[in-house]
Design a protein around this motif. Structure first.
Motif, PDB file in Angstrom:
ATOM      1  N   HIS A  65       0.932  -1.102   0.112  1.00 31.44           N
ATOM      2  CA  HIS A  65      -0.130  -0.068  -0.089  1.00 31.44           C
ATOM      3  C   HIS A  65       1.029   1.211  -0.158  1.00 31.44           C
ATOM      4  CE1 HIS A  65      -4.011  -1.621   0.130  1.00 31.44           C
ATOM      5  NE2 HIS A  65      -3.822  -2.443   1.075  1.00 31.44           N
ATOM      6  N   ALA A  66       1.913   1.153   0.801  1.00 23.63           N
ATOM      7  CA  ALA A  66       2.704   2.510   0.844  1.00 23.63           C
ATOM      8  C   ALA A  66       3.672   2.841  -0.454  1.00 23.63           C
ATOM      9  CB  ALA A  66       3.835   2.197   1.864  1.00 23.63           C
ATOM     10  N   LEU A  67       4.007   1.316  -1.270  1.00 22.93           N
ATOM     11  CA  LEU A  67       4.438   1.618  -2.589  1.00 22.93           C
ATOM     12  C   LEU A  67       3.628   2.158  -3.582  1.00 22.93           C
ATOM     13  CD1 LEU A  67       6.985   0.849  -4.087  1.00 22.93           C
ATOM     14  CD2 LEU A  67       5.757  -1.430  -4.858  1.00 22.93           C
ATOM     15  N   VAL A  68       2.483   1.898  -3.605  1.00 16.32           N
ATOM     16  CA  VAL A  68       1.373   2.338  -4.532  1.00 16.32           C
ATOM     17  C   VAL A  68       1.056   3.660  -4.237  1.00 16.32           C
ATOM     18  CG1 VAL A  68      -1.004   2.108  -5.137  1.00 16.32           C
ATOM     19  CG2 VAL A  68       0.168  -0.034  -4.820  1.00 16.32           C
ATOM     20  N   ARG A  69       1.066   4.040  -3.139  1.00 18.64           N
ATOM     21  CA  ARG A  69       0.687   5.569  -2.713  1.00 18.64           C
ATOM     22  C   ARG A  69       1.815   6.277  -3.055  1.00 18.64           C
ATOM     23  NH1 ARG A  69      -1.137   3.421   2.152  1.00 18.64           N
ATOM     24  NH2 ARG A  69       0.748   3.903   3.029  1.00 18.64           N
ATOM     25  N   SER A  70       3.191   5.797  -3.458  1.00 19.88           N
ATOM     26  CA  SER A  70       4.128   6.762  -3.599  1.00 19.88           C
ATOM     27  C   SER A  70       4.299   6.903  -5.045  1.00 19.88           C
ATOM     28  CB  SER A  70       5.620   5.969  -3.272  1.00 19.88           C
ATOM     29  OG  SER A  70       5.705   4.861  -3.866  1.00 19.88           O
ATOM     30  N   ILE A  71       3.255   6.051  -6.152  1.00 19.78           N
ATOM     31  CA  ILE A  71       3.489   6.339  -7.322  1.00 19.78           C
ATOM     32  C   ILE A  71       2.537   7.691  -7.907  1.00 19.78           C
ATOM     33  CG2 ILE A  71       2.991   5.214  -9.443  1.00 19.78           C
ATOM     34  CD1 ILE A  71       5.490   3.892  -8.063  1.00 19.78           C
ATOM     35  N   ASP A  72       3.117   8.163  -8.889  1.00 24.41           N
ATOM     36  CA  ASP A  72       2.201   9.267  -9.279  1.00 24.41           C
ATOM     37  C   ASP A  72       1.419   8.808 -10.524  1.00 24.41           C
ATOM     38  OD1 ASP A  72       0.885  11.639 -10.277  1.00 24.41           O
ATOM     39  OD2 ASP A  72       2.689  12.955 -10.220  1.00 24.41           O
ATOM     40  N   HIS A  73       0.436   8.204 -10.353  1.00 26.79           N
ATOM     41  CA  HIS A  73      -0.322   7.418 -11.377  1.00 26.79           C
ATOM     42  C   HIS A  73      -0.700   8.315 -12.624  1.00 26.79           C
ATOM     43  CE1 HIS A  73      -0.624   4.716  -8.051  1.00 26.79           C
ATOM     44  NE2 HIS A  73      -0.874   3.715  -8.859  1.00 26.79           N
ATOM     45  N   ALA A  74      -1.529   9.683 -12.175  1.00 30.14           N
ATOM     46  CA  ALA A  74      -1.826  10.538 -13.186  1.00 30.14           C
ATOM     47  C   ALA A  74      -0.714  10.938 -14.155  1.00 30.14           C
ATOM     48  CB  ALA A  74      -2.259  11.682 -12.481  1.00 30.14           C
ATOM     49  N   ALA A  75       0.345  11.310 -13.420  1.00 30.53           N
ATOM     50  CA  ALA A  75       1.631  11.892 -14.116  1.00 30.53           C
ATOM     51  C   ALA A  75       1.926  10.617 -15.256  1.00 30.53           C
ATOM     52  CB  ALA A  75       2.620  12.233 -13.632  1.00 30.53           C
ATOM     53  N   ILE A  76       2.259   9.364 -14.742  1.00 33.02           N
ATOM     54  CA  ILE A  76       2.596   8.341 -15.541  1.00 33.02           C
ATOM     55  C   ILE A  76       1.555   7.892 -16.879  1.00 33.02           C
ATOM     56  CG2 ILE A  76       3.100   5.743 -15.598  1.00 33.02           C
ATOM     57  CD1 ILE A  76       4.134   6.192 -12.817  1.00 33.02           C
ATOM     58  N   LEU A  77       0.310   7.905 -16.494  1.00 30.92           N
ATOM     59  CA  LEU A  77      -0.487   7.739 -17.451  1.00 30.92           C
ATOM     60  C   LEU A  77      -0.798   8.838 -18.784  1.00 30.92           C
ATOM     61  CD1 LEU A  77      -3.509   6.418 -15.525  1.00 30.92           C
ATOM     62  CD2 LEU A  77      -2.238   5.136 -16.948  1.00 30.92           C
ATOM     63  N   ALA A  78      -0.510  10.124 -18.040  1.00 30.18           N
ATOM     64  CA  ALA A  78      -0.287  11.281 -19.090  1.00 30.18           C
ATOM     65  C   ALA A  78       0.787  10.888 -19.854  1.00 30.18           C
ATOM     66  CB  ALA A  78      -0.273  12.452 -18.518  1.00 30.18           C
ATOM     67  N   GLN A  79       2.196  10.517 -19.288  1.00 28.74           N
ATOM     68  CA  GLN A  79       3.273  10.247 -20.261  1.00 28.74           C
ATOM     69  C   GLN A  79       2.799   9.048 -21.265  1.00 28.74           C
ATOM     70  OE1 GLN A  79       6.125  12.099 -20.105  1.00 28.74           O
ATOM     71  NE2 GLN A  79       6.639  10.788 -21.985  1.00 28.74           N
ATOM     72  N   VAL A  80       2.131   8.032 -20.536  1.00 32.83           N
ATOM     73  CA  VAL A  80       2.160   6.736 -21.494  1.00 32.83           C
ATOM     74  C   VAL A  80       1.170   7.165 -22.859  1.00 32.83           C
ATOM     75  CG1 VAL A  80       0.756   4.673 -21.635  1.00 32.83           C
ATOM     76  CG2 VAL A  80       2.304   5.112 -19.550  1.00 32.83           C
ATOM     77  N   ASP A  81       0.044   8.247 -22.387  1.00 34.43           N
ATOM     78  CA  ASP A  81      -0.610   8.496 -23.427  1.00 34.43           C
ATOM     79  C   ASP A  81      -0.069   9.434 -24.504  1.00 34.43           C
ATOM     80  OD1 ASP A  81      -3.630   8.952 -24.259  1.00 34.43           O
ATOM     81  OD2 ASP A  81      -2.694  10.761 -24.273  1.00 34.43           O
ATOM     82  N   GLU A  82       0.831  10.351 -24.005  1.00 39.75           N
ATOM     83  CA  GLU A  82       1.667  10.798 -24.940  1.00 39.75           C
ATOM     84  C   GLU A  82       2.586  10.219 -25.867  1.00 39.75           C
ATOM     85  OE1 GLU A  82       5.210  14.396 -24.892  1.00 39.75           O
ATOM     86  OE2 GLU A  82       4.189  13.930 -23.211  1.00 39.75           O
ATOM     87  N   VAL A 257       2.725  -5.911 -14.640  1.00 42.83           N
ATOM     88  CA  VAL A 257       3.479  -4.735 -13.600  1.00 42.83           C
ATOM     89  C   VAL A 257       2.518  -3.601 -13.537  1.00 42.83           C
ATOM     90  CG1 VAL A 257       5.479  -3.328 -13.614  1.00 42.83           C
ATOM     91  CG2 VAL A 257       5.722  -5.663 -14.581  1.00 42.83           C
ATOM     92  N   ALA A 258       1.669  -3.063 -14.213  1.00 40.62           N
ATOM     93  CA  ALA A 258       0.621  -1.946 -13.967  1.00 40.62           C
ATOM     94  C   ALA A 258      -0.122  -2.446 -12.953  1.00 40.62           C
ATOM     95  CB  ALA A 258       0.144  -1.545 -15.244  1.00 40.62           C
ATOM     96  N   GLU A 259      -0.649  -3.694 -13.059  1.00 42.69           N
ATOM     97  CA  GLU A 259      -1.742  -4.175 -12.095  1.00 42.69           C
ATOM     98  C   GLU A 259      -1.059  -4.075 -10.445  1.00 42.69           C
ATOM     99  OE1 GLU A 259      -4.730  -4.967 -12.224  1.00 42.69           O
ATOM    100  OE2 GLU A 259      -5.171  -5.650 -14.119  1.00 42.69           O
ATOM    101  N   TRP A 260       0.176  -4.604 -10.483  1.00 46.26           N
ATOM    102  CA  TRP A 260       1.074  -4.527  -9.236  1.00 46.26           C
ATOM    103  C   TRP A 260       1.113  -3.149  -8.365  1.00 46.26           C
ATOM    104  CZ3 TRP A 260       2.549  -7.362  -5.548  1.00 46.26           C
ATOM    105  CH2 TRP A 260       3.580  -6.740  -4.523  1.00 46.26           C
ATOM    106  N   TYR A 261       1.405  -2.113  -9.335  1.00 47.92           N
ATOM    107  CA  TYR A 261       1.659  -0.866  -9.053  1.00 47.92           C
ATOM    108  C   TYR A 261       0.264  -0.085  -8.964  1.00 47.92           C
ATOM    109  CZ  TYR A 261       6.491  -1.320  -9.070  1.00 47.92           C
ATOM    110  OH  TYR A 261       8.040  -1.523  -8.969  1.00 47.92           O
ATOM    111  N   GLY A 262      -0.833  -0.653  -8.937  1.00 47.28           N
ATOM    112  CA  GLY A 262      -2.002  -0.094  -8.543  1.00 47.28           C
ATOM    113  C   GLY A 262      -2.636   0.636  -9.917  1.00 47.28           C
ATOM    114  N   PHE A 263      -2.267   0.299 -10.963  1.00 44.08           N
ATOM    115  CA  PHE A 263      -3.051   1.151 -11.972  1.00 44.08           C
ATOM    116  C   PHE A 263      -4.472   0.420 -12.565  1.00 44.08           C
ATOM    117  CE2 PHE A 263       1.321   2.698 -12.604  1.00 44.08           C
ATOM    118  CZ  PHE A 263       0.901   3.987 -13.143  1.00 44.08           C
ATOM    119  N   GLY A 264      -4.703  -0.783 -12.084  1.00 42.70           N
ATOM    120  CA  GLY A 264      -6.014  -1.515 -12.199  1.00 42.70           C
ATOM    121  C   GLY A 264      -6.971  -1.005 -11.480  1.00 42.70           C
TER     122      GLY A 264
END
Length: 578
Positions: A65-82, A257-264
């Protein structure tokens, strides 16, 4: 009225004083002990991942849970979309990378192929596809699929153009390596995708991981273009299967890997269960042909070791036996084809049948063996027996070291036989077999020896050996100058062996220009050159050979742009003694 009000005025300060007195002791009270959850958080912060692994499942869950909270999901998804967008830059880079990869494949240069991987932009849309699977984002999935489809089509079109314009179209080992995918390729793709997803999310080593992903994708695209241009559909199918397998496996690994880091979406167990089902449904159909391909490769490796072991035992069973060249070719649906050469002082006619039975027992299937046995003893076979020299009157006594003896001693290699006629000043030298010396070299030795002893007529009878093939250019039946010299050397050897007729077999490769007509034309050209020097020649064109494509994968296409010259044998089986 005054006495009633006074106590009230004194009461308020008293109450205020009492409140102050009640709060002061609270400042000195120790804080309550941390709860289990807070204690675990402190341990996680202090010990890191290694320390958490020792605390059990509850600590593991809090660490995740602490690991997932440390990820900036919105920024990563924006970079992936670009990165998933199809743009001029993406199209330009993938076309250039495909062109470099194709040139490296044609030149059989791993360094050039690696250069293509360094600039390939495929990591972006591949990671976006995995993210779309994890987040169930239809728009992102559609966008990344479009980018992959257009980029792949552009790369294949450009690689096809390079192959079409290239004067070099030989099937190199680097090309062949991308035409037979197996389960190991699937494992490599999964590991590359796992590393790619991790690098994208954690921002570590993205460029290097991108090279690993390009390793699994760019060379197959170049191989697909090669197969399309040369119309070798088996190569195209194999490379396409490798590309699709790698692309799907990398995308699914990124999704995991994305599922593991809480993107699902949803609870972790449900997300992983969903991911497992999707992976099974997609990878299972791909894994079946990959498994059989790996099984075939493992069998070929096992069979080659066993076959060579049997041949070595057979050579050791002969007097002065030595195993020469060995070729093992595996053709789909056919018994393994084994071609071998053995040297011995006394060839054994029953040896091919005995070795075939031993190989079949070792390998567990039928074997197509053609064994050529070459004699190394002083006793000459009929083809090498020279005409007897007419008797002459006994010469007057001469010193022990005669001119004939000096001729024999001057020859740089061991002789199996030597015969000289001093009266007629002729000499015949029969060298012992020497590995690595071909017919042209023996002829050159005769010319050199004759040039140094011009008052003698010298002849060298070369050891019997397989005749070299005559090579041709792609789609050509013209005999080049170097190949004409090879034909002259072959005719020279045939005359020394007293062989008056040979069979000339023409072949053609399966790339552009390959046909039975071309094979016949090549055989006729070589036969005409042989007949012009006084020998008989029968011609035969053979195209295509059974499972020729498999043979070209093993030996290369250039091996089939050739003409073979065969010495007829009494049993005409090709498995006896020559």
């Amino acid at each position: 009225m005054a006495p009633a009000i006074a106590p009230a005025r004194h009461l308020s300060p008293g109450q205020s004083m009492n409140t102050t007195q009640q709060l002061k002791p609270a400042e000195n009270v120790a804080p309550p002990p941390p709860g289990p959850g807070e204690l675990i958080e402190r341990v996680i912060a202090a010990r890191g991942f290694a320390g958490v692994m020792l605390l059990g499942p509850r600590a593991w869950r809090r660490w995740w849970h602490a690991l997932v909270r440390s990820i900036d999901h919105a920024a990563i998804l924006a970079q992936v979309d670009e990165d998933a967008s199809f743009s001029f830059n993406f199209n330009f880079m993938i076309v250039v990378a495909g062109g470099i990869a194709t040139i490296g494949l044609l030149l059989n240069s791993p360094a050039v192929i690696i250069g293509a991987m360094l600039i390939s932009p495929l990591m972006g849309p591949i990671v976006a596809t995995g993210m779309a699977l994890a987040t169930l984002d239809v728009d992102l999935g559609r966008k990344s699929a479009k980018t992959l489809l257009l980029g792949t089509a552009a790369a294949i079109a450009f690689t096809s153009l390079i192959v079409f314009l290239s004067p070099v179209k030989d099937l190199t080992p680097e090309l062949l390596a991308r035409t037979r995918p197996n389960l190991f390729d699937l494992v490599v793709a999964i590991l590359s995708g796992t590393a790619g997803g991790y690098a994208m999310i954690r921002g570590r080593g993205g460029a290097i991981v991108g090279v690993a992903i390009a390793t699994a994708l760019m060379p197959p695209l170049g191989t697909i273009g090669y197969g399309l241009v040369t119309q070798q559909w088996d190569i195209t199918r194999g490379a396409l299967l490798l590309f699709v397998t790698n692309m799907v496996a990398i995308s699914l690994a990124v999704a995991a890997v994305a599922e593991w880091y809480g993107f699902g979406r949803g609870e972790l167990r449900k997300r992983f269960a969903r991911q497992a089902v999707i992976s099974l449904l997609v990878l299972a159909p791909l894994a079946v042909p990959l498994f059989y391909s790996l099984k075939a490769i493992a069998f070929e490796s096992f069979a080659q070791v066993r076959i060579r072991s049997v041949l070595e035992r057979g050579a050791n069973s002969l007097p002065e036996g030595q195993l020469g060249e060995v070729s093992v070719l595996f053709i789909d649906g056919k018994p393994p084809r084994v071609r071998a050469v053995m040297y011995s002082a006394a060839p054994e006619h029953e040896l091919p049948a005995r070795l075939t039975a031993a190989m079949e027992a070792e390998v567990g299937q039928a074997i197509d063996l053609r064994l050529t046995q070459l004699r190394t003893s002083d006793e000459l076979p009929p083809q090498l027996r020279v005409r007897e020299v007419a008797p002459v009157p006994a010469p007057a006594p001469v010193p022990e070291t005669t001119l004939a003896d000096s001729l024999r001693d001057a020859f740089p290699l061991p002789l199996a036989a030597f015969e000289a006629d001093i009266e007629r000043r002729t000499a015949i030298l029969v060298p012992a077999p020497q590995p690595g010396i071909d017919i042209a070299s023996w002829r050159d030795m005769e010319h050199d020896l004759s040039a140094r002893h011009t008052d003698w007529t010298l002849s060298i009878l070369p050891p019997m050996q397989t005749l070299p093939t005559v090579r041709f250019g792609r789609a050509s039946a013209a005999i080049e100058a170097g190949e004409q010299d090879r034909i002259d050397a072959i005719v020279w050897a045939l005359k020394r062996w007293n062989i008056e007729r040979v069979q000339v077999i023409g072949h053609a490769s399966s790339d552009g220009g390959g046909s039975l007509r071309l094979a016949n034309a090549r055989a006729n050209r070589v036969a005409e050159a042989i007949r012009a020097q006084g020998l008989g020649a029968e011609t035969l064109g053979r195209y295509p050979l059974p499972s020729q494509l498999a043979g070209e994968r093993e030996l290369g296409q250039i091996a089939f742009r050739a003409v073979s010259i065969v010495i007829p044998t009494p049993d005409n089986t090709g498995s006896g003694v020559r």
